[in-house]
Design a protein around this motif. Structure first.
Motif, PDB file in Angstrom:
ATOM      1  N   MET A 271     -13.092 -13.730   4.067  1.00 30.41           N
ATOM      2  CA  MET A 271     -13.990 -12.965   3.203  1.00 30.41           C
ATOM      3  C   MET A 271     -13.946 -11.475   3.543  1.00 30.41           C
ATOM      4  SD  MET A 271     -15.282 -14.655   0.777  1.00 30.41           S
ATOM      5  CE  MET A 271     -16.358 -13.325   0.242  1.00 30.41           C
ATOM      6  N   ASP A 272     -13.760 -11.139   4.821  1.00 27.92           N
ATOM      7  CA  ASP A 272     -13.611  -9.729   5.183  1.00 27.92           C
ATOM      8  C   ASP A 272     -12.453  -9.103   4.418  1.00 27.92           C
ATOM      9  OD1 ASP A 272     -15.706  -9.901   6.935  1.00 27.92           O
ATOM     10  OD2 ASP A 272     -14.453 -10.133   8.728  1.00 27.92           O
ATOM     11  N   LYS A 273     -11.353  -9.839   4.312  1.00 26.21           N
ATOM     12  CA  LYS A 273     -10.181  -9.343   3.599  1.00 26.21           C
ATOM     13  C   LYS A 273     -10.365  -9.391   2.083  1.00 26.21           C
ATOM     14  CE  LYS A 273      -7.569  -7.987   6.872  1.00 26.21           C
ATOM     15  NZ  LYS A 273      -7.173  -6.559   6.948  1.00 26.21           N
ATOM     16  N   VAL A 274     -11.106 -10.383   1.605  1.00 27.08           N
ATOM     17  CA  VAL A 274     -11.381 -10.468   0.164  1.00 27.08           C
ATOM     18  C   VAL A 274     -12.128  -9.223  -0.303  1.00 27.08           C
ATOM     19  CG1 VAL A 274     -12.786 -11.658  -1.574  1.00 27.08           C
ATOM     20  CG2 VAL A 274     -11.319 -12.977  -0.036  1.00 27.08           C
ATOM     21  N   TYR A 275     -13.087  -8.750   0.495  1.00 25.53           N
ATOM     22  CA  TYR A 275     -13.882  -7.576   0.100  1.00 25.53           C
ATOM     23  C   TYR A 275     -13.055  -6.291   0.079  1.00 25.53           C
ATOM     24  CZ  TYR A 275     -18.112 -10.389   0.324  1.00 25.53           C
ATOM     25  OH  TYR A 275     -19.078 -11.337   0.095  1.00 25.53           O
ATOM     26  N   GLU A 276     -11.877  -6.309   0.695  1.00 27.83           N
ATOM     27  CA  GLU A 276     -11.004  -5.148   0.617  1.00 27.83           C
ATOM     28  C   GLU A 276     -10.318  -5.061  -0.742  1.00 27.83           C
ATOM     29  OE1 GLU A 276      -8.257  -5.092   3.863  1.00 27.83           O
ATOM     30  OE2 GLU A 276      -9.840  -5.181   5.400  1.00 27.83           O
ATOM     31  N   TRP A 279     -11.655  -7.641  -6.692  1.00 26.35           N
ATOM     32  CA  TRP A 279     -11.634  -7.975  -8.115  1.00 26.35           C
ATOM     33  C   TRP A 279     -10.422  -8.814  -8.520  1.00 26.35           C
ATOM     34  CZ3 TRP A 279     -16.234  -7.647  -9.578  1.00 26.35           C
ATOM     35  CH2 TRP A 279     -17.060  -6.610  -9.144  1.00 26.35           C
ATOM     36  N   LEU A 280      -9.240  -8.438  -8.085  1.00 29.51           N
ATOM     37  CA  LEU A 280      -8.033  -9.159  -8.484  1.00 29.51           C
ATOM     38  C   LEU A 280      -7.297  -9.794  -7.316  1.00 29.51           C
ATOM     39  CD1 LEU A 280      -6.653  -6.652 -11.153  1.00 29.51           C
ATOM     40  CD2 LEU A 280      -7.716  -8.876 -11.578  1.00 29.51           C
ATOM     41  N   GLY A 281      -7.758  -9.578  -6.096  1.00 30.60           N
ATOM     42  CA  GLY A 281      -7.165 -10.227  -4.943  1.00 30.60           C
ATOM     43  C   GLY A 281      -5.780  -9.702  -4.601  1.00 30.60           C
ATOM     44  N   GLY A 286       0.103 -14.193  -2.411  1.00 27.37           N
ATOM     45  CA  GLY A 286       0.238 -12.875  -1.824  1.00 27.37           C
ATOM     46  C   GLY A 286      -0.472 -12.670  -0.511  1.00 27.37           C
ATOM     47  N   PHE A 287      -1.573 -13.387  -0.284  1.00 32.35           N
ATOM     48  CA  PHE A 287      -2.350 -13.122   0.925  1.00 32.35           C
ATOM     49  C   PHE A 287      -1.693 -13.710   2.167  1.00 32.35           C
ATOM     50  CE2 PHE A 287      -5.744 -14.179   3.975  1.00 32.35           C
ATOM     51  CZ  PHE A 287      -6.187 -12.896   4.233  1.00 32.35           C
ATOM     52  N   TRP A 288      -1.406 -15.006   2.144  1.00 34.40           N
ATOM     53  CA  TRP A 288      -0.921 -15.685   3.344  1.00 34.40           C
ATOM     54  C   TRP A 288       0.541 -15.390   3.663  1.00 34.40           C
ATOM     55  CZ3 TRP A 288      -4.559 -17.035   6.410  1.00 34.40           C
ATOM     56  CH2 TRP A 288      -5.790 -17.450   5.905  1.00 34.40           C
ATOM     57  N   HIS A 292      -1.713  -8.874   5.818  1.00 34.42           N
ATOM     58  CA  HIS A 292      -3.169  -9.005   5.783  1.00 34.42           C
ATOM     59  C   HIS A 292      -3.617 -10.334   6.393  1.00 34.42           C
ATOM     60  CE1 HIS A 292      -3.442  -5.449   3.178  1.00 34.42           C
ATOM     61  NE2 HIS A 292      -2.405  -5.955   2.518  1.00 34.42           N
ATOM     62  N   ALA A 293      -2.773 -11.368   6.279  1.00 35.17           N
ATOM     63  CA  ALA A 293      -3.119 -12.685   6.814  1.00 35.17           C
ATOM     64  C   ALA A 293      -3.118 -12.698   8.338  1.00 35.17           C
ATOM     65  CB  ALA A 293      -2.147 -13.736   6.286  1.00 35.17           C
ATOM     66  N   LEU A 294      -2.365 -11.779   8.949  1.00 34.69           N
ATOM     67  CA  LEU A 294      -2.290 -11.752  10.412  1.00 34.69           C
ATOM     68  C   LEU A 294      -3.654 -11.494  11.040  1.00 34.69           C
ATOM     69  CD1 LEU A 294       1.051  -9.786  10.902  1.00 34.69           C
ATOM     70  CD2 LEU A 294       0.669 -12.255  11.128  1.00 34.69           C
TER      71      LEU A 294
END
Length: 414
Positions: A271-276, A279-281, A286-288, A292-294
């Protein structure tokens, strides 16, 4: 004459080929060559299925705009994705699963679709039992029964869905109901052996909903309203009981820790990363697959597993929650669209059930509840490249077709 015979045999073989592909796309633990052949075959057969019916495919696909947008979102997300190549790969799989869902809605009635998935889950249930008992070391992962599937939680969901389907069929089948009682028993035993406690709860909830079907079969207006009110009341009571007894349910009954076996730590960091990028992720996949996933991997128990990472050859991690993974990929806009889609489909199912009291719509309701419940702690089937997304699309479009048919019938009688 030979062309006529070929067409007749092709028509007979078509549903069996589709059933085989749908079974394979559930995530079967097969030889890599078989897996590749099934995936390649699934792409190859789609143009054949669409020949001569593409206009109807377009018509049916546009009956549910939220589902259509959700299916296109992985491809569109490549524009802002942190891993555009992964987003395109995800889109290809999601598009395939979506097209198979459209195919089912175009070519099969609600009853026909229930029959198709009876074969899909029936074959999966029987093969899981026979192959696990017959092949040493196959179908077991540690102390858990996984059957023909790749991992425990996936196997437990498959057996829960199979048990729900076969129980409904057994209770309502007039001819040879014993076949479905046997299949139900096989699925239930394997569900227990998977030790998937979340799916235990999902199956138990499905049993609680069974009495609602008898209410739905009543044609009187007051009984239909009673059916809707009972659903609302049951959901409200269940929510209150869950919130007020969460610690007892998790710790004492399910035998899990209050942090959901380390999940809440992961959820907080995700969720910390989601708030960065709210709106569109980060885009589909793309995340994992990005740096950013590290942040999550290095600050949770995942960092202690050398097999988990973001580089090629490493196993990709996940949030252990379908909804959080969707937030990371598509942001609040994508998740909001999914919520709109779910509410729309549920309202249609209630409306169709009130008009027809068909067993098929009740099965669809049960399946939707199971699918959205399991994704609280797992990522299974939401905007994904497997048969579970196919089921979701098929339910959405089939209920839209049926609802439109009922509305046109009522309008014609006025």
């Amino acid at each position: 004459m030979s062309l006529r015979i070929f067409r007749r045999w092709a028509a007979k073989l078509e549903p069996w080929v589709v059933i085989l592909i749908l079974l394979g796309l559930l995530g079967v633990n097969a030889h890599p060559l078989i897996d590749k052949a099934l995936k390649a075959g699934s792409y190859a057969i789609l143009p054949v299925l669409m020949i001569g019916r593409w206009k109807k495919w377009i018509y049916v696909a546009t009956l549910d705009i939220p589902v259509l947008l959700l299916s296109l979102m992985p491809g569109v997300s490549a524009i802002w994705s942190t891993s555009a190549d992964y987003s395109i790969d995800d889109f290809k799989g999601v598009l395939r699963a979506t097209l198979f869902g459209i195919y089912l809605a175009v070519g099969y009635s609600l009853k026909g679709q229930m029959q198709v998935f009876s074969w899909v889950f029936g074959i999966g249930t029987v093969l899981s039992l026979v192959l696990t008992l017959g092949l040493p070391g196959y179908g077991v992962s540690g102390d858990f029964w996984i059957g023909i599937y790749e991992y425990k939680n996936q196997a437990s969901l498959m057996m829960a869905l199979a048990a729900i389907l076969f129980l409904i069929k057994a209770l309502n089948q007039k001819q040879k109901p014993w076949i479905f009682w046997i299949l139900f028993s096989m699925a239930l035993v394997q569900l227990v052996l998977t030790q998937g406690k979340t799916c235990y709860a999902i199956f138990a909830n499905s049993l609680c909903l069974l009495p609602l079907y008898n209410s739905a079969k009543q044609k009187h207006y007051k009984m239909r309203m009673f059916f809707i009110l009972i659903i609302s009341l049951a959901l409200g009571i269940s929510t209150v009981l869950l919130i007020n007894n969460l610690e007892f349910i998790i710790v004492d009954t399910l035998g899990k820790s209050m942090d959901f076996n380390g999940r809440t730590e992961i959820w907080t960091l995700v969720m910390d990363k989601v708030y960065e990028r709210p709106w569109l992720g980060y885009g589909a996949g793309g995340f994992w697959t990005s740096k950013h996933a590290l942040y999550v991997i290095h600050n949770t128990w995942a960092g202690g597993d050398g097999e988990i990472g973001i580089s090629p050859g490493k196993a990709l991690f996940n949030a252990h929650s379908g909804y959080l993974d969707l937030l990371a990929q598509y942001g609040f806009i994508g998740c909001g669209l999914l919520l709109v889609s779910l509410v729309t489909i549920l309202l249609r199912i209630v409306a169709v059930s009130a008009s027809t009291a068909a067993i098929e719509t009740f099965w669809m309701l049960q399946t939707l509840i199971a699918l959205f419940s399991v994704n609280v702690t797992e990522r299974l089937g939401l905007i994904h490249y497997n048969t579970l997304w196919t089921i979701y699309v098929a339910i959405a479009l089939s209920t839209a077709l049926e609802h439109k048919r009922i509305a046109n019938t009522v309008k014609g009688n006025q």
